[in-house]
Design a protein around this motif. Sequence first.
Motif, PDB file in Angstrom:
ATOM      1  N   GLU A  38       0.838  -1.198   0.000  1.00 51.92           N
ATOM      2  CA  GLU A  38       0.000   0.000   0.000  1.00 51.92           C
ATOM      3  C   GLU A  38       0.874   1.248   0.000  1.00 51.92           C
ATOM      4  O   GLU A  38       0.529   2.245  -0.634  1.00 51.92           O
ATOM      5  CB  GLU A  38      -0.915   0.008   1.223  1.00 51.92           C
ATOM      6  N   LEU A  39       1.993   1.189   0.711  1.00 54.16           N
ATOM      7  CA  LEU A  39       2.910   2.333   0.750  1.00 54.16           C
ATOM      8  C   LEU A  39       3.489   2.591  -0.641  1.00 54.16           C
ATOM      9  O   LEU A  39       3.657   3.741  -1.044  1.00 54.16           O
ATOM     10  CB  LEU A  39       4.019   2.082   1.769  1.00 54.16           C
ATOM     11  N   GLY A  40       3.770   1.524  -1.374  1.00 54.14           N
ATOM     12  CA  GLY A  40       4.277   1.694  -2.737  1.00 54.14           C
ATOM     13  C   GLY A  40       3.264   2.375  -3.634  1.00 54.14           C
ATOM     14  O   GLY A  40       3.594   3.283  -4.400  1.00 54.14           O
ATOM     15  N   THR A  41       2.006   1.971  -3.532  1.00 54.61           N
ATOM     16  CA  THR A  41       0.969   2.619  -4.350  1.00 54.61           C
ATOM     17  C   THR A  41       0.740   4.048  -3.884  1.00 54.61           C
ATOM     18  O   THR A  41       0.507   4.936  -4.708  1.00 54.61           O
ATOM     19  CB  THR A  41      -0.350   1.827  -4.289  1.00 54.61           C
ATOM     20  N   PHE A  42       0.819   4.270  -2.573  1.00 54.00           N
ATOM     21  CA  PHE A  42       0.687   5.633  -2.046  1.00 54.00           C
ATOM     22  C   PHE A  42       1.809   6.510  -2.571  1.00 54.00           C
ATOM     23  O   PHE A  42       1.599   7.652  -2.978  1.00 54.00           O
ATOM     24  CB  PHE A  42       0.704   5.585  -0.521  1.00 54.00           C
ATOM     25  N   GLU A  43       3.018   5.967  -2.603  1.00 52.90           N
ATOM     26  CA  GLU A  43       4.163   6.711  -3.120  1.00 52.90           C
ATOM     27  C   GLU A  43       3.959   7.037  -4.601  1.00 52.90           C
ATOM     28  O   GLU A  43       4.254   8.145  -5.041  1.00 52.90           O
ATOM     29  CB  GLU A  43       5.438   5.893  -2.930  1.00 52.90           C
ATOM     30  N   GLN A  44       3.429   6.087  -5.353  1.00 49.67           N
ATOM     31  CA  GLN A  44       3.181   6.334  -6.769  1.00 49.67           C
ATOM     32  C   GLN A  44       2.138   7.428  -6.967  1.00 49.67           C
ATOM     33  O   GLN A  44       2.268   8.267  -7.859  1.00 49.67           O
ATOM     34  CB  GLN A  44       2.734   5.049  -7.464  1.00 49.67           C
TER      35      GLN A  44
END
Length: 191
Positions: free
Chosen positions: A69-75
């Motif tokens: 989820e953090l990766g998608t949030f970062e994106q």
Amino acid sequence: MTTISDPHVPAVSAEPIEPQLLDRDASRSRLAVVVGVGLTLFAVLNATAAIYLYRGISDLRTVEGRLEELGTFEQRIVARLDTVNNGFQSRFEKLDSQLQGSFNEINGSIARLEQNPPPTDGAGTSSVSEPVAATGTVMEASSSTEVAAEPTIVDTPRPPKRRVAAAPPAPNPGYQRTETPDGKVYYRKIN
């Protein structure tokens, strides 16, 4: 040898009595109990380890999910920053093109003025124009007494208006004014 026997006294035998260290039936049952207790402890330890291992794995899966989820949030943040950056960049490019257009227009006007100098009366004036003071009315040429058809008005900034300080109000007779050496003024009411 004569022996005196008393029926109330236990008989003493001449052979030494050796205790039986291991009885086969008792030793087997004791061994079975010890092995059973050991296996039970081993099973309890394995169950406890399995429970903690299962909890650790589930926590690890939860953390991995949050990291995804953090990766998608970062994106999403990167995409928004790119959008904002592109917006600023397009505004800067627009301002740059407007400035370039203004500079080109100014340069073109200067080039036209150099090619076509303003009409003068030809009475020996130099090609270099002298600064003329602006009076807000029609300007007179320094070499002739005629009024020019198009007056030259120089844009000068207006001087700032000075505010005239209003006179301080008359002191109220009901108060006494006291001024200290450091410049502070105090008023005290007179009874």
